[in-house]
Design a protein around this motif. Structure first.
Motif, short mmCIF file in Angstrom:
data_model
loop_
_atom_site.label_atom_id
_atom_site.label_comp_id
_atom_site.label_asym_id
_atom_site.label_seq_id
_atom_site.Cartn_x
_atom_site.Cartn_y
_atom_site.Cartn_z
N ALA A 110 0.82 -1.41 0.35
CA ALA A 110 -0.08 -0.11 -0.08
C ALA A 110 0.78 1.23 0.47
O ALA A 110 0.59 2.14 -0.93
CB ALA A 110 -0.82 -0.11 1.01
N ILE A 111 1.84 1.10 0.54
CA ILE A 111 2.94 2.32 0.83
C ILE A 111 3.39 2.32 -0.62
O ILE A 111 3.15 4.13 -0.71
CB ILE A 111 3.93 2.62 2.37
N LEU A 112 3.54 1.87 -0.69
CA LEU A 112 4.51 1.35 -1.58
C LEU A 112 4.14 2.37 -2.86
O LEU A 112 4.54 3.02 -4.60
CB LEU A 112 5.56 0.25 -2.64
N LEU A 113 2.83 1.84 -3.50
CA LEU A 113 2.32 1.90 -4.32
C LEU A 113 1.51 3.02 -4.33
O LEU A 113 1.18 4.52 -5.06
CB LEU A 113 0.91 1.01 -4.58
N TYR A 125 1.55 10.68 -15.79
CA TYR A 125 2.15 9.22 -16.45
C TYR A 125 2.89 8.34 -16.16
O TYR A 125 3.62 8.93 -15.27
CB TYR A 125 3.50 9.30 -18.25
N GLY A 126 2.91 6.77 -16.66
CA GLY A 126 3.75 6.33 -16.06
C GLY A 126 2.53 4.51 -15.59
O GLY A 126 1.88 4.33 -15.45
N ASN A 127 3.61 3.27 -15.33
CA ASN A 127 3.20 2.22 -15.46
C ASN A 127 3.74 1.64 -13.93
O ASN A 127 4.85 1.24 -13.68
CB ASN A 127 3.38 1.11 -16.55
N VAL A 128 2.48 0.19 -13.72
CA VAL A 128 3.02 -0.11 -12.30
C VAL A 128 2.42 -1.39 -12.66
O VAL A 128 1.11 -1.84 -12.88
CB VAL A 128 1.73 0.43 -11.09
N PHE A 152 -4.53 -9.13 -1.13
CA PHE A 152 -5.15 -7.80 -0.71
C PHE A 152 -4.22 -6.94 -1.51
O PHE A 152 -4.92 -6.14 -2.16
CB PHE A 152 -4.11 -7.72 0.74
N GLY A 153 -2.86 -7.48 -2.11
CA GLY A 153 -2.34 -6.43 -3.19
C GLY A 153 -3.23 -6.38 -4.08
O GLY A 153 -3.39 -5.91 -4.67
N THR A 154 -3.57 -7.93 -4.45
CA THR A 154 -4.46 -8.13 -5.84
C THR A 154 -5.96 -7.01 -5.99
O THR A 154 -6.00 -5.98 -6.41
CB THR A 154 -5.09 -9.01 -6.57
N SER A 155 -6.17 -6.97 -4.38
CA SER A 155 -7.82 -6.33 -4.47
C SER A 155 -7.60 -4.73 -4.57
O SER A 155 -8.13 -3.93 -4.79
CB SER A 155 -8.37 -6.08 -3.43
N LEU A 156 -6.51 -4.06 -3.57
CA LEU A 156 -5.71 -2.81 -4.14
C LEU A 156 -5.54 -2.61 -5.51
O LEU A 156 -5.60 -1.54 -5.74
CB LEU A 156 -4.65 -2.97 -2.89
N VAL A 157 -4.79 -3.16 -5.97
CA VAL A 157 -4.08 -2.95 -7.76
C VAL A 157 -5.74 -2.82 -8.16
O VAL A 157 -5.52 -2.13 -9.64
CB VAL A 157 -3.51 -4.43 -8.22
N GLU A 158 -7.05 -3.72 -8.27
CA GLU A 158 -7.44 -3.64 -9.45
C GLU A 158 -8.70 -2.23 -8.97
O GLU A 158 -8.72 -1.41 -9.79
CB GLU A 158 -8.11 -4.85 -9.09
N SER A 159 -8.82 -2.38 -7.78
CA SER A 159 -9.03 -0.53 -7.59
C SER A 159 -8.29 0.32 -7.68
O SER A 159 -9.24 1.28 -8.03
CB SER A 159 -9.38 -0.58 -5.92
N LEU A 160 -7.19 0.38 -7.98
CA LEU A 160 -6.59 1.55 -7.98
C LEU A 160 -6.29 1.56 -9.59
O LEU A 160 -6.50 3.06 -9.96
CB LEU A 160 -4.61 0.91 -7.41
N ALA A 161 -6.25 0.94 -10.30
CA ALA A 161 -6.37 0.30 -11.53
C ALA A 161 -8.29 1.21 -12.65
O ALA A 161 -7.51 2.27 -13.27
CB ALA A 161 -6.43 -1.48 -12.16
N GLU A 162 -9.39 0.94 -11.92
CA GLU A 162 -10.14 1.22 -11.86
C GLU A 162 -10.00 3.32 -11.45
O GLU A 162 -11.05 3.59 -12.05
CB GLU A 162 -12.01 1.65 -11.35
#
Length: 231
Positions: A110-113, A125-128, A152-162
């Motif tokens: 969470a902190i790094l992202l 711009y940028g890719n994660v 947790f990471g998967t759920s977080l990333v999916e929400s961040l992507a949206e």
């Protein structure tokens, strides 16, 4: 292709090391790890830069990314490959291991992202690329804590992507199966798999995603790789 700047967390071994190796041939690469000797060894092996950082510490993460930007300019991409293994029945795990796995795989992610996306939002711009695991899709007895923290990471990333709302900032994830890495070697005989992918095979997919441009297809939020080693 003009050189770009990439940060590879967990770049001292396994998948992260192979991602950094591919990128370092044409781009500026900064590997991140929490063990100074491992960071130094990987940095010397690849001829890239490296910074010691505990991703569960917000100040260290902020200072590290600020240092990268100060040296090389905006960060074009982040590969978040680091994870802490925690295998075994929950009741058999020491409280200290439970705490540390959560600190690295949950808090650290969470902190790094957060810190990375703040900077990418500012530059536009940028890719994660977040390295999840097939274990988040398929329950497996014996790894409840590891699966929960990676989920947790998967759920977080999916929400961040949206939430990005722009193709210029892509937040993506891969779900590889077992790989022959240091983490795989640490799991013990009860968890070893007889069929697995090689880190260098998965690394090519991570790099492909990191190199996508703003004009490339919208893939933010997609699980672009599901692999259990049976390629």
């Amino acid at each position: 292709m003009d050189p770009r700047t990439f940060v590879v967390d967990g770049g001292t071994s396994g998948l992260g090391l192979e991602v950094a190796r591919i990128l370092a041939a044409d781009h500026r690469v900064v590997i991140i790890g929490n063990v100074a000797t491992e960071v130094s060894q990987a940095r010397d092996e690849l001829g890239c830069d490296g910074i010691v950082c505990d991703i569960s510490d917000p100040n260290q993460v902020s200072d590290t990314l600020a240092e990268v930007v100060g040296r090389y300019g905006p960060i074009d991409g982040l590969a978040h490959c680091a994870a802490m293994w925690a295998g075994g029945a929950l009741e058999d795990l020491a409280p200290e291991m439970i705490r540390r796995a959560i600190e690295v795989n949950v808090l650290g992610t969470a902190i790094l992202l957060r810190e990375t996306l703040i900077r990418m939002r500012g530059q536009g711009y940028g890719n994660v690329v977040y390295v999840s695991a097939l274990a988040t899709d398929i329950p497996r007895p014996g790894i409840p804590l590891y699966r929960a923290t990676k989920s947790f990471g998967t759920s977080l990333v999916e929400s961040l992507a949206e939430a990005q709302g722009t193709n210029s900032i892509k937040v993506m994830e891969i779900h590889p199966g077992p790989m022959h890495t240091r983490l795989q070697e640490r799991v013990g005989a009860d968890f070893l798999d007889t069929i697995f992918a090689l880190p260098e095979q998965v690394a090519t997919e991570v790099v492909r995603l990191l190199l996508l441009t703003a004009d490339d297809l919208y893939v933010s939020g997609q699980r672009v790789l599901r692999a259990d080693g049976r390629w």
